[in-house]
Structures are given as C-alpha cells and as structure tokens.
Design a protein around this motif. Structure first.
Motif, PDB file in Angstrom:
ATOM      1  N   ALA A  20       0.835  -1.209   0.000  1.00 11.33           N
ATOM      2  CA  ALA A  20       0.000   0.000   0.000  1.00 11.33           C
ATOM      3  C   ALA A  20       0.870   1.259   0.000  1.00 11.33           C
ATOM      4  CB  ALA A  20      -0.945  -0.009   1.196  1.00 11.33           C
ATOM      5  N   PHE A  21       1.947   1.271   0.782  1.00 14.19           N
ATOM      6  CA  PHE A  21       2.835   2.432   0.836  1.00 14.19           C
ATOM      7  C   PHE A  21       3.515   2.668  -0.508  1.00 14.19           C
ATOM      8  CE2 PHE A  21       7.063   4.266   1.449  1.00 14.19           C
ATOM      9  CZ  PHE A  21       6.767   5.431   2.147  1.00 14.19           C
ATOM     10  N   TYR A  22       4.158   1.636  -1.043  1.00 14.76           N
ATOM     11  CA  TYR A  22       4.913   1.797  -2.285  1.00 14.76           C
ATOM     12  C   TYR A  22       3.984   2.054  -3.484  1.00 14.76           C
ATOM     13  CZ  TYR A  22       9.282   0.601  -0.003  1.00 14.76           C
ATOM     14  OH  TYR A  22      10.390   0.630   0.808  1.00 14.76           O
ATOM     15  N   ARG A  23       2.787   1.499  -3.465  1.00 12.14           N
ATOM     16  CA  ARG A  23       1.821   1.688  -4.554  1.00 12.14           C
ATOM     17  C   ARG A  23       1.050   2.993  -4.385  1.00 12.14           C
ATOM     18  NH1 ARG A  23      -2.266  -2.444  -3.746  1.00 12.14           N
ATOM     19  NH2 ARG A  23      -2.977  -0.873  -2.270  1.00 12.14           N
ATOM     20  N   GLY A 129      26.898  16.578 -12.262  1.00 11.83           N
ATOM     21  CA  GLY A 129      25.767  17.477 -12.408  1.00 11.83           C
ATOM     22  C   GLY A 129      25.179  17.959 -11.098  1.00 11.83           C
ATOM     23  N   ARG A 130      23.975  18.552 -11.225  1.00 14.06           N
ATOM     24  CA  ARG A 130      23.269  19.109 -10.074  1.00 14.06           C
ATOM     25  C   ARG A 130      22.006  18.302  -9.814  1.00 14.06           C
ATOM     26  NH1 ARG A 130      21.191  24.255  -9.905  1.00 14.06           N
ATOM     27  NH2 ARG A 130      20.305  23.898 -11.961  1.00 14.06           N
ATOM     28  N   SER A 131      21.561  18.320  -8.551  1.00 15.07           N
ATOM     29  CA  SER A 131      20.331  17.600  -8.207  1.00 15.07           C
ATOM     30  C   SER A 131      19.728  18.170  -6.935  1.00 15.07           C
ATOM     31  CB  SER A 131      20.622  16.106  -8.012  1.00 15.07           C
ATOM     32  OG  SER A 131      21.505  15.915  -6.918  1.00 15.07           O
ATOM     33  N   ARG A 132      18.457  17.816  -6.712  1.00 10.66           N
ATOM     34  CA  ARG A 132      17.766  18.059  -5.433  1.00 10.66           C
ATOM     35  C   ARG A 132      17.412  16.688  -4.893  1.00 10.66           C
ATOM     36  NH1 ARG A 132      16.378  22.650  -3.629  1.00 10.66           N
ATOM     37  NH2 ARG A 132      14.406  22.161  -2.639  1.00 10.66           N
ATOM     38  N   ALA A 133      17.614  16.491  -3.588  1.00 12.33           N
ATOM     39  CA  ALA A 133      17.392  15.160  -3.025  1.00 12.33           C
ATOM     40  C   ALA A 133      17.039  15.257  -1.550  1.00 12.33           C
ATOM     41  CB  ALA A 133      18.650  14.305  -3.203  1.00 12.33           C
ATOM     42  N   PHE A 134      16.356  14.205  -1.084  1.00 14.56           N
ATOM     43  CA  PHE A 134      16.068  14.069   0.348  1.00 14.56           C
ATOM     44  C   PHE A 134      15.818  12.603   0.670  1.00 14.56           C
ATOM     45  CE2 PHE A 134      11.890  14.552  -1.510  1.00 14.56           C
ATOM     46  CZ  PHE A 134      11.062  13.721  -0.767  1.00 14.56           C
ATOM     47  N   TYR A 135      16.022  12.276   1.946  1.00 15.24           N
ATOM     48  CA  TYR A 135      15.769  10.932   2.454  1.00 15.24           C
ATOM     49  C   TYR A 135      14.451  10.908   3.218  1.00 15.24           C
ATOM     50  CZ  TYR A 135      20.693   9.639   1.695  1.00 15.24           C
ATOM     51  OH  TYR A 135      21.909   9.361   1.153  1.00 15.24           O
ATOM     52  N   PHE A 136      13.808   9.718   3.220  1.00  5.77           N
ATOM     53  CA  PHE A 136      12.601   9.494   4.014  1.00  5.77           C
ATOM     54  C   PHE A 136      12.539   8.014   4.354  1.00  5.77           C
ATOM     55  CE2 PHE A 136      11.543   8.946  -0.395  1.00  5.77           C
ATOM     56  CZ  PHE A 136      10.563   7.973  -0.469  1.00  5.77           C
ATOM     57  N   ARG A 137      11.563   7.625   5.171  1.00  4.77           N
ATOM     58  CA  ARG A 137      11.466   6.237   5.630  1.00  4.77           C
ATOM     59  C   ARG A 137      10.150   5.603   5.188  1.00  4.77           C
ATOM     60  NH1 ARG A 137      15.354   4.948   9.468  1.00  4.77           N
ATOM     61  NH2 ARG A 137      16.394   6.728  10.414  1.00  4.77           N
ATOM     62  N   ASP A 138      10.224   4.293   4.895  1.00  2.00           N
ATOM     63  CA  ASP A 138       9.004   3.530   4.599  1.00  2.00           C
ATOM     64  C   ASP A 138       8.395   3.058   5.923  1.00  2.00           C
ATOM     65  OD1 ASP A 138      10.215   1.100   5.430  1.00  2.00           O
ATOM     66  OD2 ASP A 138       9.950   0.125   3.505  1.00  2.00           O
ATOM     67  N   PRO A 139       7.280   2.317   5.907  1.00  3.72           N
ATOM     68  CA  PRO A 139       6.633   1.919   7.167  1.00  3.72           C
ATOM     69  C   PRO A 139       7.505   1.073   8.100  1.00  3.72           C
ATOM     70  CG  PRO A 139       5.114   1.645   5.358  1.00  3.72           C
ATOM     71  CD  PRO A 139       6.451   1.972   4.755  1.00  3.72           C
ATOM     72  N   ASP A 140       8.506   0.369   7.560  1.00  9.90           N
ATOM     73  CA  ASP A 140       9.418  -0.417   8.396  1.00  9.90           C
ATOM     74  C   ASP A 140      10.662   0.363   8.790  1.00  9.90           C
ATOM     75  OD1 ASP A 140       8.383  -3.130   8.888  1.00  9.90           O
ATOM     76  OD2 ASP A 140       8.283  -3.224   6.705  1.00  9.90           O
ATOM     77  N   GLY A 141      10.741   1.630   8.401  1.00  6.57           N
ATOM     78  CA  GLY A 141      11.906   2.444   8.732  1.00  6.57           C
ATOM     79  C   GLY A 141      13.034   2.341   7.730  1.00  6.57           C
ATOM     80  N   ILE A 142      12.822   1.630   6.616  1.00  5.24           N
ATOM     81  CA  ILE A 142      13.847   1.516   5.577  1.00  5.24           C
ATOM     82  C   ILE A 142      14.035   2.901   4.959  1.00  5.24           C
ATOM     83  CG2 ILE A 142      14.394   0.496   3.327  1.00  5.24           C
ATOM     84  CD1 ILE A 142      12.719  -1.974   4.276  1.00  5.24           C
TER      85      ILE A 142
END
Length: 152
Positions: A20-23, A129-142
């Motif tokens: 459900a999270f990934y979809r 090159g250049r980029s914009r990026a950020f980290y986040f967690r899935d429901p298991d904390g991955i």
C-alpha cells in the motif's frame, strides 16, 4: 558476465502495508505477488520450513528501472533494526522524481517521516551534475531517497 540490476529486494514486516505504501503513496505500479516455499526456498534462505510472500512493484514505464521486491517471511518474526546510513549495508533505495519538492510535500501530507527537506547538490566539478534530493522512511523504517536531476 554480470548484467543489469534485476531487482532490489527489501524485507518487510507486513507485506500488505508495504505494498500500500509503495503503490498508493509512492505511486509505483503493483506487478503481482507470489509465494515461495519448498526445498529450493529453504535452501536459498537457509531456513527450514521457510515460506515467503513476495510482491513486485515498479516505477515509470519511461525509466529502465529494476522492480522493488518486497519480501515478508510467513510465520517468522522479522528482526527490526533501525536503518542507519552509517552502517555497512544497503544504505538507501533511491527513486527518480521530476519535482522533488512536490514529492516531499505529498509525503509530508501523508505523514511520512522525512529526514530533511529537499537539498540542492552541485557536483558538476566532479562530472555528476546538479540535483535536489532528500531521504525518508518507509513503514518499516527503511531509508529511501528521492532525487531530481537539475538541468544546468
């Protein structure tokens, strides 16, 4: 001898919640689920009576991207270890985005834990090159990452 990456596998504690999270939140396309069991599965995972539910999801049809393989071991308790960028392991799974800020806003509205807002990086002097990026967690904390390449 070795070719392209075929898939990226993640062990999860609740397959339905993770699908459900990934979809639904990340927008990956659900490709299906299978059940692994039997002698080959026991040999591969080196565990007797091993059963695993496995689901596959993929991103954009325009990108040549290996699917994400989500694995839930049936009847076995999954050890929860906090994902840590500074521990030897796969540190994160990175997804391409056209607009990192819009993805960040959507994730925040959904209550997803983001480790920072999108940050801009300039590695042109290194040929990347250049980029914009950020980290986040899935429901298991991955730990997952969103990256938006920027035009020069």
């Amino acid at each position: 001898m070795i070719g392209q990456v075929y898939h990226v596998g993640l062990t999860v504690s609740d397959l339905d919640r993770s699908v459900a999270f990934y979809r639904d939140i990340l927008g990956l396309r659900y490709e299906g689920e299978l059940l692994m069991e039997g002698g080959e599965t026991e040999a591969m995972f080196q565990r007797g009576n091993c059963r695993a539910r496995v689901a596959y999801l993929n991103g954009s049809d325009q990108l040549n991207m290996p699917p994400v393989e989500l694995i839930q071991f049936v009847g076995d308790e999954v050890a929860h270890k906090a994902a840590d960028l500074f521990t030897t392991s796969i540190s994160e799974l990175c997804f391409y985005a056209d607009d990192a800020d819009a993805v960040y806003q959507k994730l925040m509205e959904q209550g997803v834990e983001c480790l920072s807002s999108p940050q801009e990086f300039d590695f042109r002097h290194d040929g990347f090159g250049r980029s914009r990026a950020f980290y986040f967690r899935d429901p298991d904390g991955i730990i997952l990452e969103i990256m938006q390449p920027l035009d020069d």
